[in-house]
Scaffold this active site. Structure first.
Site, PDB file in Angstrom:
ATOM      1  CB  SER A 110     -24.503  26.460  -2.070  1.00 37.72           C
ATOM      2  OG  SER A 110     -24.246  26.176  -3.393  1.00 37.72           O
ATOM      3  N   GLY A 111     -25.982  28.960  -3.846  1.00 36.98           N
ATOM      4  CA  GLY A 111     -27.105  29.257  -4.750  1.00 36.98           C
ATOM      5  C   GLY A 111     -27.892  30.484  -4.333  1.00 36.98           C
ATOM      6  CB  THR A 115     -20.965  33.751  -7.845  1.00 34.76           C
ATOM      7  OG1 THR A 115     -20.510  32.779  -6.920  1.00 34.76           O
ATOM      8  CG2 THR A 115     -19.942  33.928  -8.933  1.00 34.76           C
ATOM      9  CG  ASN A 160     -25.457  27.967  -7.986  1.00 35.96           C
ATOM     10  OD1 ASN A 160     -25.848  28.104  -9.149  1.00 35.96           O
ATOM     11  ND2 ASN A 160     -24.715  28.858  -7.360  1.00 35.96           N
ATOM     12  CB  SER A 163     -22.257  25.536  -7.187  1.00 36.38           C
ATOM     13  OG  SER A 163     -21.814  25.660  -5.870  1.00 36.38           O
ATOM     14  CB  SER A 164     -18.075  29.410  -6.430  1.00 34.27           C
ATOM     15  OG  SER A 164     -18.915  30.406  -6.937  1.00 34.27           O
ATOM     16  N   GLY A 390     -20.788  28.998  -0.259  1.00 34.19           N
ATOM     17  CA  GLY A 390     -21.790  29.188   0.794  1.00 34.19           C
ATOM     18  C   GLY A 390     -21.968  27.965   1.674  1.00 34.19           C
ATOM     19  CD  GLU A 392     -21.493  23.426  -0.741  1.00 33.20           C
ATOM     20  OE1 GLU A 392     -20.741  22.512  -0.381  1.00 33.20           O
ATOM     21  OE2 GLU A 392     -21.399  24.006  -1.836  1.00 33.20           O
TER      22      GLU A 392
HETATM   23  N1  LIG Z   1     -29.346  39.177  -8.934  1.00 32.95           N
HETATM   24  C1  LIG Z   1     -29.683  38.117  -9.644  1.00 32.95           C
HETATM   25  N2  LIG Z   1     -30.504  38.268 -10.700  1.00 32.95           N
HETATM   26  C2  LIG Z   1     -30.858  37.210 -11.440  1.00 32.95           C
HETATM   27  N3  LIG Z   1     -30.468  35.951 -11.177  1.00 32.95           N
HETATM   28  C3  LIG Z   1     -29.666  35.724 -10.127  1.00 32.95           C
HETATM   29  C4  LIG Z   1     -29.228  36.812  -9.313  1.00 32.95           C
HETATM   30  N4  LIG Z   1     -28.424  36.295  -8.349  1.00 32.95           N
HETATM   31  C5  LIG Z   1     -28.351  34.955  -8.581  1.00 32.95           C
HETATM   32  N5  LIG Z   1     -29.106  34.611  -9.634  1.00 32.95           N
HETATM   33  C6  LIG Z   1     -29.302  33.261 -10.175  1.00 32.95           C
HETATM   34  O1  LIG Z   1     -28.933  32.363  -9.196  1.00 32.95           O
HETATM   35  C7  LIG Z   1     -27.917  31.475  -9.623  1.00 32.95           C
HETATM   36  C8  LIG Z   1     -26.951  31.194  -8.498  1.00 32.95           C
HETATM   37  O2  LIG Z   1     -26.274  32.330  -8.105  1.00 32.95           O
HETATM   38  P1  LIG Z   1     -24.791  32.287  -7.603  1.00 32.95           P
HETATM   39  O3  LIG Z   1     -24.386  33.653  -7.461  1.00 32.95           O
HETATM   40  O4  LIG Z   1     -23.979  31.424  -8.455  1.00 32.95           O
HETATM   41  O5  LIG Z   1     -24.921  31.637  -6.202  1.00 32.95           O
HETATM   42  P2  LIG Z   1     -23.805  31.366  -5.144  1.00 32.95           P
HETATM   43  O6  LIG Z   1     -22.564  31.932  -5.654  1.00 32.95           O
HETATM   44  O7  LIG Z   1     -24.312  32.028  -3.929  1.00 32.95           O
HETATM   45  O8  LIG Z   1     -23.729  29.932  -4.980  1.00 32.95           O
HETATM   46  C9  LIG Z   1     -27.242  32.192 -10.736  1.00 32.95           C
HETATM   47  O9  LIG Z   1     -26.711  31.263 -11.647  1.00 32.95           O
HETATM   48  C10 LIG Z   1     -28.381  32.994 -11.328  1.00 32.95           C
HETATM   49  O10 LIG Z   1     -29.101  32.209 -12.249  1.00 32.95           O
HETATM   50 MG   LIG Z   2     -20.884  31.141  -6.040  1.00 39.46          MG
END
Ligand SMILES: Nc1ncnc2c1ncn2[C@@H]1O[C@H](COP(=O)(O)OP(=O)(O)O)[C@@H](O)[C@H]1O
Ligand SMILES: [Mg+2]
Length: 1107
Positions: A110-111, A115, A160, A163-164, A390, A392
């Site tokens: 997660s994080g 996403t 996060n 977080s989804s 992800g 957790e």
């Molecule tokens: N490629 C990226 N460039 C900049 N920031 C990113 C990138 N990927 C993730 N982040 C940062 O990380 C945070 C969490 O990413 P997210 O995709 O929501 O994580 P996950 O879905 O894996 O839990 C996002 O809100 C963003 O701020």
């Molecule tokens: Mg996500």
């Protein structure tokens, strides 16, 4: 120059190593160091073969611009430095060009950035696939589904901020050209417990905060909400505001996105009403109340809140209130109602809130699917993007984490299987020797959880369905019994725990050694959450609402559809849907993005080695690299390999005319690379050691510099030469044109001069010729003339001679005759008397006369008196006789002609003769009368019975009877009258009755007057004083004027032997009574035939208009 040569490569300007397979030496440390080095230089993407490792930068990077999209578009995977776009491009092109359905599997904690990665993939694909208004709308709808789902399904967690809290798998559908047609979204298990309760430091779903911050005052009033977060029990009291999240702005984005995706205004309103109702449900409080029979009861403390909820949901308040106080259990057709105590009431409230929200979320996904679904039925190609929650590990892990981690476990399984299987298959396919590589297979953990008979989920279901008292503790007991021996399961009672009583493990917990680490789960709530029960009273109450959206969310509340069967448990539902998902993924070509989280602080630039090392371990990344390297570190199809390195060998540079594989062989042999360093596959070259590749790269770099100079040199030479040739060509053209111009001018002048000279010469020649011809002609003419004159002279001379001769002959003859006469006379003088000559003469004359008369008799002309011809006179001396004879002959033939006439005819001819004497050349009418037979009695009075009386009245013979027009003396008008002439009288009678009007003796007539013209008017003047003249002279008109007057004239002459005067004049006087009237003829237009029009002008004048 081949295009590929100017491209940068994965291996150009590399920070660390772009593809970890090329790491040398390859250890966990170097791997980690490489990631760190690249991370520090903003290179967050690194490959392991075709797997992309993405390290979350936690800050915006300038590597997602449209320019970057263009850069990666249609390029080979290893051509440019590692990027998520390279993977997306590869997947899209192989979908479009090779017709392979694709799936993009994004895994990580997660994080870790899953996403974000999924959104990047979608936006890249949207940017590179088809253009056009319709396609753009599809793309826009697909992309805009994200903000809506994130608002309702994402929340801030400790790991996060966004977080989804649900799993999402989206199939993007394309047509054969690679244009997007639509999409289908599947959602997995929303973490609905978050609606009612959030762990410390976390928030509820974003939408609640967005609505309260971003909704207008009107909207909040309409939804009966307060703007203050603290007012609502369901919103965690702390950490409501999150740094870097602008809820109000996000709310606008969500509303806009809903509109784009196709939500109607009233649908959006309904959705927000449900959200508001959920929020307000949390504020309903219950208080205990004891009843007489000792049963606990609860009551709602503040009914106002309930009322507002009911208004929002279109609900009957009493129904809902009852549903919060009672529970009806149905068993074997028996209904038992029990009251709810306070705890049960709260449970019911939360269950309703969670269910309402969860079902709303599912409805949203379906609604979005309705909009973005492909409209056509054509075969579609599919690209699936999986963004699942992800792995957790929280302080307190419950059923949700268990489920989430199970899902990740399955994904890891698929990753392991597919990457290794693919790799192995490729070696075998390429005919390369291959020894199996060991790796950790997490199938055993999946078994522990999902096994049908003794898996944890199966046992949980068993507990839930089991009759008797069931609790989380009984479930744990059961686990302890069944799973105690499992090497990955730990609990106080399990064998694998180091001590029988592991103090680190509380009593109500069990622990699973997941592939990503050990996780301790609290059993509390497992049974309830798995059961996922909503009291039937509540679902029925919800179904009764008149809010159509809410009603549709609770179909089981419909009494008609009510069933006693239990709904499937949450666990089994999830297991089934994960199984379907896995099956689906296995049919597609997988592309992996493995996300790594560099630190726990969500901070940029921090790279926590321990954390990353842990992830590298559990994600099995090292195994992945080892597997890639076990056989060969680098593989490449022959074509691009030859293209890249052909400049290193004189035989392959610049062109290799044979097969690519032969080329690579020649190349490697010439470069003296030891044969154990590479293997030839069927379509690819496999390089065992990265060092070899780097050596090749180094050589290539040097060679490129040399080649660049060479190319530059040749190019410059070429350019100068081309330039020179161009200039030379231009110069030649210009001079050619100039020369041509001058020559043309010169030529024209020459031509003009020549023409002039030519014309002069021709003129001179022509004149000369003309002169010559004229001279010739003159010569010819003079010759002719001379000849003519000569002939003339000759002829005249001849003529003269002939004349002379004739004269002489004649003279001779005359002389001879005279002489002969003289001789004869001398001879015969003695025989004839002196008058013998006279007798001869007379005899000759007689003979001639005789002959003349005989000839005349034969040539006499015809006997017609009008004949004028007469034979020609033969002798001059007969001239008088001839004329006399002619006259005599004419008189004789006239007499002959006359002798034929009858008396009557003779009279007629006499009359005609008389008429001609009277009128010929005097009156114009005369010519008409020549043709007329002077018949006299035109009326045949004696024969016609009509005139019997008139006939009787007239004693004498009628010489002329005709109808004439008598002109009225007073007005000049004519009236028809019978006009009779006898020997002594002329009688005028009425035409119809035959009554005699006037009987006038001809003796009384003195004269007659007529005009000179063609008219038939005549005046009969009477003797003055005679009885007949009492009324005056008569005026008549008749076509037979000539006949009438001629007859009248002759009658009077025969009677009196006197000739009456016939006056022919255009103006004469007549005596009317006492007046003398002048009759005047004038020329005028023809009116009634040939008849003259008379008009009495005045006392003295009668005008006759004659045509
Ligand atoms: N490629 C990226 N460039 C900049 N920031 C990113 C990138 N990927 C993730 N982040 C940062 O990380 C945070 C969490 O990413 P997210 O995709 O929501 O994580 P996950 O879905 O894996 O839990 C996002 O809100 C963003 O701020
Ligand atoms: Mg996500």
């Amino acid at each position: 120059m081949a295009k590929s040569e100017v491209k940068t490569s994965l291996l150009d300007n590399m920070i660390g190593v772009g593809d970890s397979v090329l790491l040398e030496p390859l250890t966990e440390d170097t791997f980690l160091e490489n990631l760190k080095k690249r991370f520090d230089h903003c290179e967050i993407y690194t490959y392991i073969g075709d797997v992309v490792i993405s390290v979350n930068p936690y800050r915006p990077l300038p590597i997602y611009t449209p320019a970057k999209v263009e850069e990666y578009r249609n390029r080979n995977f290893y051509e440019l430095s590692p990027h998520i776009y390279a993977l997306a491009d590869e997947a899209y092109r192989s979908l479009r060009d090779q017709d392979k359905d694709q799936c993009i599997l994004i895994t990580g904690e997660s994080g870790a950035g899953k996403t974000e990665a999924s959104k990047l993939v979608m936006s890249y694909v949207a940017a590179v696939c088809g253009k056009g208004a319709e396609v753009n709308q599809v793309k826009e709808q697909l992309l805009q589904s994200n903000p809506v789902l994130e608002a309702f399904g994402n929340a801030k967690t400790v790991r996060n901020d966004n977080s989804s809290r649900f799993g999402k798998y989206m199939d993007i559908e394309f047509d054969f050209k690679g244009d997007p047609l639509g999409g289908v979204i599947s959602n997995y298990l929303l973490e609905k417990s978050r609606v009612c309760k959030q762990p410390r430091g976390e928030r509820n779903f974003h939408i609640f905060y967005q609505l309260l911050s971003g909704g207008s005052d009107d909207l909040l009033k309409q939804l009966k909400l307060e703007r203050d977060f603290n007012h609502y029990n369901y919103l965690g009291q702390e950490s409501a505001e999150v740094n870097g999240i602008d809820d109000a702005a996000n709310f606008r984005t969500v509303k806009n996105a809903m509109q784009i995706v196709g939500f109607m205004d009233d649908e959006a309103e309904s959705v927000l009403a449900v959200v508001a109702a959920v929020l307000k449900l949390g504020n309903i409080e219950f208080k205990p109340e004891s009843r007489v029979n000792g049963m606990d009861e609860s009551r709602i403390q503040d009914k106002n809140g309930l009322k507002e909820i009911c208004e929002l949901l279109g609900q009957d308040q009493a129904v809902l209130e009852r549903a919060f106080s009672f529970r009806t259990v149905e068993a074997k057709q028996e209904k038992v109602s029990t009251t709810l105590n306070v705890a049960q009431a709260y449970y019911a409230r939360d269950a309703l809130a969670k269910n309402l929200y969860n079902r709303l979320f599912t409805w949203l996904v379906n609604r979005i699917n309705g909009s973005i679904k492909a409209q056509t039925k054509v075969r579609k190609k599919v690209m699936g993007v999986l963004d699942i929650y992800g792995f957790e590990i929280f302080e307190n892990n419950s059923f949700e984490q268990f489920i989430i981690n199970y899902c990740n476990e399955k994904l890891q399984q698929i990753f392991i299987e597919l990457t290794l299987k693919e790799e192995q298959e490729e070696y075998i396919k390429e005919g390369i020797e291959w020894t199996h590589i060991e790796y950790f297979n997490n199938a055993i953990i999946c078994e522990l959880i999902e096994n049908n008979t003794n898996g944890i989920l199966a046992m949980l279901d068993e507990e839930c369905l089991r009759p008797g008292t069931v609790s989380d503790e009984t479930f744990l007991e059961k686990l302890n019994q069944v799973c105690a021996v499992h090497e990955r399961f730990e609990s106080r009672m399990s064998k694998s725990s180091r001590f029988l009583n592991d103090t680190s493990l509380p009593h109500n917990c069990f622990r699973i050694q997941h592939y990503a680490g050990k996780v301790m789960y609290h059993v509390a709530g497992f049974v309830d959450k798995n059961n996922d029960l909503l009291y039937r009273d509540l679902s029925q109450a919800m179904w009764k609402t008149n809010h159509s959206l809410v009603k549709s969310l609770f179909p089981e509340g419909n009494p008609a559809k009510m069933s006693l069967k239990r709904p499937p448990t949450a666990g089994s539902q999830f297991r089934a849907s994960v199984a379907t998902l896995m099956k689906n993924l296995l049919t597609k070509n997988p592309n992996y993005i493995r996300c790594i989280k560099p630190n726990d602080q969500k901070a940029p630039l921090i790279f926590s080695e321990a954390l990353v090392r842990h992830q590298i371990n559990y994600l099995g990344l090292m195994e992945n690299v080892y597997v890639r390297r076990a056989g060969y570190a680098f593989k490449q199809p022959y074509d691009p390999c030859l293209e890249r390195y052909k400049m290193l060998c004189s035989q392959t540079w610049p062109h290799w005319r044979h097969g690519a594989r032969d080329g690579v062989e020649v190349l490697l042999t010439e470069l003296r690379i030891p044969s154990e360093e590479f293997s030839y596959g069927r379509s690819k070259i496999f390089i065992r050691n990265p060092r070899t590749l780097f050596k090749l790269e180094d050589q290539r770099k040097h060679r490129l510099q040399y080649l660049a100079t060479l190319i530059q040199k040749i190019y410059r030479g070429w350019k100068c030469r081309t330039n020179f040739l161009l200039m030379k060509k231009s110069q030649i053209i210009i001079s050619a044109w100039t020369k041509r111009y001058f020559q043309q001018k010169k030529y024209l002048r020459l031509k003009m001069v020549t023409l002039r000279i030519q014309s002069y010469i021709r003129g001179w020649k022509a004149r000369k010729l003309l002169r010559e011809l004229k001279h010739q002609k003159r010569c010819v003419e003079s010759v002719t003339t001379i000849a003519a004159y000569w002939r003339g002279t000759q002829a005249r001379r001849e003529l003269k001679r002939l004349k002379e001769e004739a004269r002489r002959k004649h003279a001779v003859a005359v002389i001879w005759a005279y002489w002969l006469g003289l001789k004869v006379r001398r001879e015969y003088r003695k025989f004839f008397r002196a008058n013998a000559g006279r007798k001869i003469y007379e005899f000759t004359i007689q003979r001639i006369m005789q002959k003349y008369f005989l000839d005349l008799r034969n040539k006499l002309p015809p006997l017609s008196p009008t004949e004028r011809s007469w034979p020609v006179r033969p002798y001059l001396f007969l001239d008088g006789t001839h004329t006399q004879l002619r006259r005599i002959f004419h008189l004789w033939r006239c007499k002959k002609y006359r002798d034929q006439f009858t008396d009557q005819k003779r009279t007629t001819y006499e009359e005609k003769l008389e008429a001609s004497e009277l009128f010929k050349d005097k009156k114009a009418l005369y010519t008409n009368s020549v043709q007329q037979p002077f018949q006299g009695d035109y009326l045949e009075i004696s024969k016609n019975p009509k005139y019997q009386k008139l006939n009787g009245a007239v004693e004498e013979k009628i010489l002329l009877a005709d109808v004439v027009n008598k002109i009225n003396r007073a007005n000049g008008k004519g009236a028809p009258r019978i006009f009779l002439l006898t020997k002594s009288n002329f009688i005028i009678a009425d035409q119809k009755s035959g009554q005699i009007k006037s009987n006038i003796p001809v003796m009384d007539i003195t004269s007659v007057s007529v005009s000179k013209q063609t008219d038939g008017l005549f005046a009969v003047h009477l003797k003055e004083g005679s009885t007949a003249a009492s009324k005056g002279d008569f005026l008549f008109t008749s076509d037979r004027l000539i006949e009438i007057i001629t007859k009248l004239y002759r009658i009077i002459f025969s009677k009196t032997n006197q000739k009456i005067a016939v006056e022919i004049t255009n103006e004469f006087l007549v005596q009317f009574n006492q007046d003398k009237v002048c009759v005047k003829f004038i020329q005028g237009a023809q009116k009634n035939g040939n008849l003259p029009a008379c008009k009495r002008k005045n006392n003295r004048l009668l005008e006759v208009t004659v045509p």
